[in-house]
Scaffold this motif. Sequence first.
Motif, PDB file in Angstrom:
ATOM      1  N   ARG A 161      22.506  41.844  33.736  1.00 43.98           N
ATOM      2  CA  ARG A 161      23.181  41.722  32.440  1.00 43.98           C
ATOM      3  C   ARG A 161      24.514  42.460  32.478  1.00 43.98           C
ATOM      4  O   ARG A 161      25.516  41.993  31.951  1.00 43.98           O
ATOM      5  CB  ARG A 161      22.305  42.292  31.316  1.00 43.98           C
ATOM      6  N   GLN A 162      24.496  43.640  33.106  1.00 42.49           N
ATOM      7  CA  GLN A 162      25.728  44.425  33.191  1.00 42.49           C
ATOM      8  C   GLN A 162      26.808  43.688  33.958  1.00 42.49           C
ATOM      9  O   GLN A 162      27.973  43.656  33.555  1.00 42.49           O
ATOM     10  CB  GLN A 162      25.460  45.760  33.901  1.00 42.49           C
ATOM     11  N   LEU A 207      28.209  40.854  31.951  1.00 36.03           N
ATOM     12  CA  LEU A 207      29.043  41.350  30.850  1.00 36.03           C
ATOM     13  C   LEU A 207      30.400  41.796  31.384  1.00 36.03           C
ATOM     14  O   LEU A 207      31.449  41.499  30.794  1.00 36.03           O
ATOM     15  CB  LEU A 207      28.303  42.501  30.161  1.00 36.03           C
ATOM     16  N   ALA A 208      30.391  42.509  32.518  1.00 36.27           N
ATOM     17  CA  ALA A 208      31.647  42.972  33.114  1.00 36.27           C
ATOM     18  C   ALA A 208      32.534  41.777  33.453  1.00 36.27           C
ATOM     19  O   ALA A 208      33.741  41.778  33.199  1.00 36.27           O
ATOM     20  CB  ALA A 208      31.358  43.803  34.366  1.00 36.27           C
ATOM     21  N   LYS A 242      32.491  38.829  32.053  1.00 36.21           N
ATOM     22  CA  LYS A 242      32.955  38.205  30.818  1.00 36.21           C
ATOM     23  C   LYS A 242      34.148  38.966  30.231  1.00 36.21           C
ATOM     24  O   LYS A 242      35.130  38.378  29.777  1.00 36.21           O
ATOM     25  CB  LYS A 242      31.790  38.204  29.813  1.00 36.21           C
ATOM     26  N   ILE A 243      34.043  40.298  30.263  1.00 36.29           N
ATOM     27  CA  ILE A 243      35.129  41.125  29.727  1.00 36.29           C
ATOM     28  C   ILE A 243      36.401  40.887  30.530  1.00 36.29           C
ATOM     29  O   ILE A 243      37.486  40.698  29.973  1.00 36.29           O
ATOM     30  CB  ILE A 243      34.727  42.616  29.771  1.00 36.29           C
ATOM     31  N   LEU A 268      40.600  50.317  28.913  1.00 32.88           N
ATOM     32  CA  LEU A 268      39.460  49.392  28.942  1.00 32.88           C
ATOM     33  C   LEU A 268      38.575  49.589  30.171  1.00 32.88           C
ATOM     34  O   LEU A 268      37.585  48.895  30.347  1.00 32.88           O
ATOM     35  CB  LEU A 268      39.954  47.938  28.892  1.00 32.88           C
ATOM     36  N   GLY A 269      38.977  50.506  31.064  1.00 28.63           N
ATOM     37  CA  GLY A 269      38.098  50.829  32.195  1.00 28.63           C
ATOM     38  C   GLY A 269      38.403  50.097  33.487  1.00 28.63           C
ATOM     39  O   GLY A 269      37.661  50.208  34.452  1.00 28.63           O
ATOM     40  N   LYS A 305      31.401  58.053  35.447  1.00 31.19           N
ATOM     41  CA  LYS A 305      31.996  58.386  34.147  1.00 31.19           C
ATOM     42  C   LYS A 305      32.464  59.825  34.049  1.00 31.19           C
ATOM     43  O   LYS A 305      33.361  60.128  33.274  1.00 31.19           O
ATOM     44  CB  LYS A 305      30.996  58.076  33.041  1.00 31.19           C
ATOM     45  N   GLU A 351      35.931  59.957  34.347  1.00 31.32           N
ATOM     46  CA  GLU A 351      36.565  58.951  33.475  1.00 31.32           C
ATOM     47  C   GLU A 351      36.603  57.560  34.088  1.00 31.32           C
ATOM     48  O   GLU A 351      37.430  56.724  33.704  1.00 31.32           O
ATOM     49  CB  GLU A 351      37.954  59.396  33.012  1.00 31.32           C
ATOM     50  N   GLY A 352      35.752  57.298  35.058  1.00 29.61           N
ATOM     51  CA  GLY A 352      35.629  55.932  35.577  1.00 29.61           C
ATOM     52  C   GLY A 352      34.654  55.142  34.726  1.00 29.61           C
ATOM     53  O   GLY A 352      34.010  55.692  33.829  1.00 29.61           O
ATOM     54  N   ALA A 353      34.553  53.832  35.004  1.00 28.17           N
ATOM     55  CA  ALA A 353      33.645  52.993  34.220  1.00 28.17           C
ATOM     56  C   ALA A 353      32.223  53.031  34.789  1.00 28.17           C
ATOM     57  O   ALA A 353      31.290  52.560  34.155  1.00 28.17           O
ATOM     58  CB  ALA A 353      34.157  51.556  34.167  1.00 28.17           C
ATOM     59  N   LEU A 371      30.714  51.406  37.253  1.00 24.00           N
ATOM     60  CA  LEU A 371      30.030  50.139  37.539  1.00 24.00           C
ATOM     61  C   LEU A 371      29.795  49.979  39.046  1.00 24.00           C
ATOM     62  O   LEU A 371      30.414  50.655  39.856  1.00 24.00           O
ATOM     63  CB  LEU A 371      30.865  48.970  37.012  1.00 24.00           C
ATOM     64  N   ILE A 403      35.055  41.486  38.750  1.00 25.09           N
ATOM     65  CA  ILE A 403      36.227  41.783  37.912  1.00 25.09           C
ATOM     66  C   ILE A 403      37.519  41.397  38.640  1.00 25.09           C
ATOM     67  O   ILE A 403      38.388  40.728  38.071  1.00 25.09           O
ATOM     68  CB  ILE A 403      36.236  43.279  37.519  1.00 25.09           C
ATOM     69  N   CYS A 448      41.694  57.154  36.862  1.00 22.54           N
ATOM     70  CA  CYS A 448      40.674  56.237  36.348  1.00 22.54           C
ATOM     71  C   CYS A 448      40.986  55.728  34.952  1.00 22.54           C
ATOM     72  O   CYS A 448      40.572  54.631  34.575  1.00 22.54           O
ATOM     73  CB  CYS A 448      39.306  56.897  36.342  1.00 22.54           C
TER      74      CYS A 448
END
Lengths: 406, 290
Positions: free
Chosen positions: A34-35, A38-39, A41-42, A75-76, A84, A87-89, A91, A99, A142
Motif C-alpha cells: 500500500r505504501q 501511495l508513493a 501515486k503522489i 513533500l519529501g 525520518k 528529515e527523510g521520508a 521509504l 518515484i 533531505c
Amino acid sequence: MYSVHEICRERSRQFPKGFSHFIKRASMDFELTRQQKLARKIAREFAERELAPHAQQWDEEMTFPSEALKKMGPLGFMGISIPKQYEGAGLDGISYVLIIEELARCCASTAIIVSVHNSVGAYPIYALGNEQQKQKYLPDLCSGRKLGAFALTEPNAGSDPASLETMAEPCGDHFLLNGVKTFITSGSTCDTVIVMAATKREKKSRGITAFIVERGTPGFSVGAKENKLGIRASDTCELIFENCRIPAENVLGEVGAGLTAALGALTFGRVGVGAQALGVARCAMEECVRYSQERKQFGKPLASFQALQWMIADMATQIEAARMLIFKAAWLKDNGKPFAAEASMAKLYASETAMNTATKAVQIHGGYGCMKDYKVERCFRDAKVIEIYEGTSEIQRLIIARNTIK
Amino acid sequence: MSTIFQDLVDTLRKSTLHFADTKKLMNTLNIIVTIKQVPDTAEVRIDPKTNSLMREGVPSIINPEDRNALEAALALREAHDGTVTALSMGPPQARDALEEALCMGADLAVLLSDRAFAGADTLITAFTLSRAIMKIAKYDLILCGRQAIDGDTAQVGPQIAGFLDLPQVTYAEGLELKKGGSLIVQRGLEDSNQWVQVKLPALITVTGRINHPRYPNLYNVADSCDDAKIKIWTAKDLQLPQAMLGLGASPTTVKKIFEPDRKMKGEMIPGDERQMAEALITKLKEMHVI
C-alpha cells in the motif's frame, strides 16, 4: 520445471502441519505494498501537474527547475530513502525507484537532479558519515533546503575512476584540495558536493578519499555550464579546486576508502538511473499509443497497421522486462542482499530500452517525431544521455561479466 | 418522501449515539470532512457502441471539491489547532482515497464499508454518513465538497445538515473563524458574493474556488497506510438495520442517463472583416448584449 502450485503441493506432502510457512514462501509476490502504491501515486500526480507542463520549455531553454524543486523538498522528494530522524521520508528502495520513474516520465531532467541528490548527494552521508556529519548535513539535504552533488569524473578519469588526478594533501587539521572535476550534475546549483580525491596517489584505488565540500569554501569555483544533447534542464558543470582547504572532519568514511564508498553509492544510484530510463521509455511508448490511435493514413489509424503494432509490442515487452530488473535490484537492496550485478543489469537494460523505445517512437511519429513540439524528440535525446552517464553500457557489461565469469 | 425522511430522522434521534455537544466549543476545532472516491473523469471514455461510461482501468481520485474541503479543514486546523477526520463511504478500495487524505495531513480517517451500504442514493448516503458523524460525536464543523464530479447532485452535504439539524452554508469560497465560535463564510453566488455568519457547529459545502489543495506528502506515506489510522465501520458498527440502508432503502431510482443535446449552436457570419464586424455588432445589439 515445476509450477509454483506443484511445489506447494509437494512441500505440503513433505512437511507435517506447522510447516505452512514453507509453503507460503514458495510463492512470489508481485503486488506492491500500500505504501509503495501511495508513493507512486503522489509522485505521479506531482509530476503530471508540476513538471510535465514545463518540461519542454525547461529543456529548450536549459532552465534549472528550481521552482519545482522548492516545492518538492517539503513533500519529501529530496530524502526519499533516508530515515525520518534526519528529515527523510523513510521509504524503501522500491518506493524510491517508483518515484524516480514517475518523475522521469514527465521530466527526465528533474528526475536526474532528484536522483543524483538522493542517491549520491545525500545517501553516502547517511551510509558512511559519522553521527556529527549526519546531524550537520542530512536535515538540510533531505528537506530540500540544500542541494547535493557528487564529483568523481575528471577530464582524464571517466570510466576508470582509479586514475583520478585531483589531490588532497594533508596539512595540519586540514586537507588541501587541488584538481578539476567535470560533467558534475547540479554543479552550479549544489550546496554540498561529495568530492573524490587521491590522498595517496601511489596506492591508486586504495588511496582515494571522499570529502564533503561546502559551496563557498575558498578555492572552490564552478566552471562553464555544459550545453548538452539531452537532460538539458539539469546543470552539468566543471568544478575547480585550487588550494581549497577542507577540514579533516569533512572526510566521509575512512581516509583511503573513498573509492569503495563511491562505487557503493553508485550501485544503488544505478538502479535509480534505470528507473529514470524506464520513465523516459514509458513516456515515449505512451505518446506512440496515443498518436497511433489519432493519426490516420490510408484511411485507417496508424495503430491498425501491424508494422506499428509490432514496434509497440516490443516497446511494451522491453519496458516490462526493464521494470522487473529494476524491482529485483531494489528488492535485493531492501533485503540487505548483494545487488551489484543486478543493479548494472537494471541500468544497462533499462537505458537501452529507453533508447530503443525512443528511436522507434520517433520513427512512428515520422516527420513530427523530429520536431521539438513532440515529446518523443526530447525522449530520444534524453535516452541517449542515460545510456552514458552513471556508468556507460560498456562499464555495466564489464561489471556484469565480472560477476558472471568467476 | 417527507415520511421517509421523517422515519430516518426519527431513527437517528432515537439512537443511543449522541449528537455533538453544542456547548463545548472552540479551544480546539474538530473538523469532519466528507470524501468521495470518484473515477477520474478526465480519463473516462465513452463506449461508442453502448454509449455507457467505460470505467474499467480508470484511476480513482478524491472528488476534486472534497479535496478543497479537506484543504480548507487543514488550513483551519493549522491556524486554530484541532483535528481533521476524513469520512468516506464506499467499497474497500475507497481506502485509497482516505490514505491520500491522510497523506495530505488529515489526522484520522473513517471508512464506511459494507455490502449493505451499496447502491444508496443521496438521501440514504447522507443518512448513513450522518449516523457515522454521530458516532464520531466530537465535531465543531463539517466540511463537504459542493458536489461530486460523477453525480453532480450537490445534495449530500445539505442532507447531512438536515439529518443532524445543523445550520448549513453552501457554495463557500472563503472561511474565516471568529472568536466565540462562529464562522464568516463567503458564498460565491452566480453574479455576486454573499457573506454569512454562522454559529458552530455547522455544515459548510465548498467550491473549487476556495483554495488550491496541497499535494499529499511522501513524509506521511508510512503513517497513512497504518491500519490504526483508518477505522472501517460496517452497518453493525453503526447499529443500523439493513432495511434502512443501501439500494433497498433508497427512494430515488435512476431511470436513464444520457448526454444532453447541445442546443446552443454557433453561427458563421460571412463577408469581409468590416461586414463581419458590422453584422456582429448588429446582432449583439439585437440581443441587448451591448
